[in-house]
Design an enzyme around this catalytic site. Structure first.
Site, PDB file in Angstrom:
ATOM      1  CB  THR A 133      -0.967   0.086   1.198  1.00 23.62           C
ATOM      2  OG1 THR A 133      -1.665   1.344   1.148  1.00 23.62           O
ATOM      3  CG2 THR A 133      -0.251  -0.017   2.534  1.00 23.62           C
ATOM      4  CG  ASP A 135      -2.749   4.255   2.321  1.00 27.22           C
ATOM      5  OD1 ASP A 135      -3.829   3.641   2.404  1.00 27.22           O
ATOM      6  OD2 ASP A 135      -2.503   5.093   1.431  1.00 27.22           O
TER       7      ASP A 135
HETATM    8  O1  F6P Z   1      -5.152   2.643   0.181  1.00 25.96           O
HETATM    9  C1  F6P Z   1      -4.545   3.332  -0.866  1.00 25.96           C
HETATM   10  C2  F6P Z   1      -5.395   4.501  -1.267  1.00 25.96           C
HETATM   11  O2  F6P Z   1      -4.756   5.175  -2.317  1.00 25.96           O
HETATM   12  C3  F6P Z   1      -5.673   5.476  -0.143  1.00 25.96           C
HETATM   13  O3  F6P Z   1      -4.571   6.321   0.135  1.00 25.96           O
HETATM   14  C4  F6P Z   1      -6.858   6.210  -0.706  1.00 25.96           C
HETATM   15  O4  F6P Z   1      -7.632   6.828   0.294  1.00 25.96           O
HETATM   16  C5  F6P Z   1      -7.634   5.067  -1.363  1.00 25.96           C
HETATM   17  O5  F6P Z   1      -6.670   4.078  -1.709  1.00 25.96           O
HETATM   18  C6  F6P Z   1      -8.402   5.474  -2.609  1.00 25.96           C
HETATM   19  O6  F6P Z   1      -9.182   4.356  -2.975  1.00 25.96           O
HETATM   20  P1  F6P Z   1      -9.733   4.193  -4.478  1.00 25.96           P
HETATM   21  O7  F6P Z   1      -8.559   3.958  -5.368  1.00 25.96           O
HETATM   22  O8  F6P Z   1     -10.642   2.992  -4.375  1.00 25.96           O
HETATM   23  O9  F6P Z   1     -10.429   5.473  -4.801  1.00 25.96           O
END
Ligand code: F6P
Length: 369
Positions: A133, A135
């Site tokens: 991730t 994050d």
């Molecule tokens: O978990 C990774 C991430 O990029 C987060 O930082 C973000 O909030 C989320 O995924 C966004 O999710 P999606 O790609 O489903 O919009």
């Protein structure tokens, strides 16, 4: 008898996923004489039995590719969208695992994937995971692949935003991903020299930020960069969230409560509101940049390729040893197999006394408090 491994990528895409697939695959094929098959689009593809060949040819030339050649989804085995309903498809998944005669299933993903993998372990499947991730919020691992690349992208963005900030004497509020953790905003804020860094772990007081910005103006710097994590909230919002969770917890005694996660639009609303408040409190113009999915795009950094490769080869080694039910965690230059029970459901957030926070404060960065 050669072992037969299934592999899938689940959750948000991330730089380094293909490097990890390559690391697992090449080691499995070349070092341990195993066979490997990919399942498409995360747990959904496993439920629908949609596979992709992963022989030497498919594993070539993917080290530097962004995204995931397998595709991904956020679908969960126990709450799978099927025909407009959320159904528990865990048994179907377990059935497909056995029908494919898999000896092990490798799941590349973030916090949610660790939880989903644990559920499959509890169904008796041989699962092993890698921490992915941008994050960097997966517990018990030094790092997750994807984070370093996103850190570089966000830092480059902040570098570029300095041009408009000092040319127009503006506040630039740049929203950075990270979901419920502040690692990306904190790291990129420090590396990019942001004047203010706001993270979920430190609810901010807008007035404190405004004082810092006004002080910079007085010192002849009538511009500021505010790096705000998408999950950062004001003290007031934090108190409202806590109250809602508490109320939600009370409801749970009676019926299932759904404490709403803030979708992307709510993040943007907060960022717009923060910029407007800072304009009013400082008299400076403010502009907003939301980095969004740029932070997940493109070629993985060298550090992420190295991390993903070494986690991937360590994963193949553990499968060869018959060790399952674990996540391959990064530990220094090496790796450690940590039990899924110890990882699942935990979010690694920034400790308030983390050295990075101290370092930011010591170079004069306002942390919103
Ligand atoms: O978990 C990774 C991430 O990029 C987060 O930082 C973000 O909030 C989320 O995924 C966004 O999710 P999606 O790609 O489903 O919009």
């Amino acid at each position: 008898m050669a072992k037969y491994i299934g592999i899938l990528t689940s959750g948000g895409d991330s730089p380094g996923l293909n490097a990890a697939i390559r690391g697992v695959g090449k080691a499995a094929l070349n070092q341990y004489g195993m066979q490997i098959v990919g399942f498409r689009d995360g747990f959904r593809g496993l439920m629908e039995n949609r596979t992709m060949r992963l022989d030497a040819g498919e594993l070539s030339d993917i080290l530097t590719r962004g995204g995931t050649i397998l595709g991904t989804s956020r679908d969960k085995p126990h709450r799978m969208p099927v025909g407009g309903k959320l159904l528990d498809m865990t048994d179907v998944i377990a059935g497909n695992y056995h029908d494919n005669h898999l000896d092990a299933l490798v799941c590349l993903g973030g916090g949610g994937t660790q939880k989903n993998a644990l559920r499959l372990k509890e169904k008796g499947l041989n699962v092993i995971t890698l921490p992915k991730t941008i994050d960097n919020d997966v517990a018990l691992t030094d790092a997750t692949f994807g984070f370093d690349t996103a850190l570089g992208i966000a830092t480059d963005a902040i570098d570029r935003l300095h041009s408009t900030a000092h040319s127009h004497h503006r506040i630039i509020v740049v929203e950075i991903m990270g979901h419920r953790a502040g690692w990306l905003a904190l790291g990129a804020g420090i590396a990019g020299g942001a004047d203010v860094i706001l993270i979920p772990e430190i609810p901010y007081a807008v007035e404190s930020v405004a004082v810092a910005i006004r002080e910079r103006s007085r010192r002849g710097k009538p511009f500021s960069i505010v790096a705000v994590a998408e999950g950062a909230v004001s003290v007031q919002e934090h108190e409202e969230q806590q109250a809602k969770k508490k109320a939600g917890a009370k409801q749970k005694e009676g019926k299932k409560a759904e404490v709403e996660d803030a979708p992307e639009t709510q993040y943007a609303e907060r960022t717009v509101r923060l910029a407007k408040q800072l304009e009013q409190l400082t008299g400076l113009e403010a502009r907003i940049t939301i980095l969004g999915h740029l932070q997940r795009g493109g070629i993985p950094s060298a550090a992420d390729r190295l991390l993903a490769t070494r986690l991937g080869t360590a994963c193949a080694e553990l499968i060869d040893q018959g060790r399952y039910g674990v996540m391959v965690a990064a530990r220094g230059d090496g790796t450690k197999a940590v039990k899924l029970e110890d990882v699942a459901g935990k979010v690694k957030t920034v400790p308030p006394d983390h050295p990075w926070i101290l370092s930011a404060r010591h170079v004069g960065t306002n942390m919103g408090d």
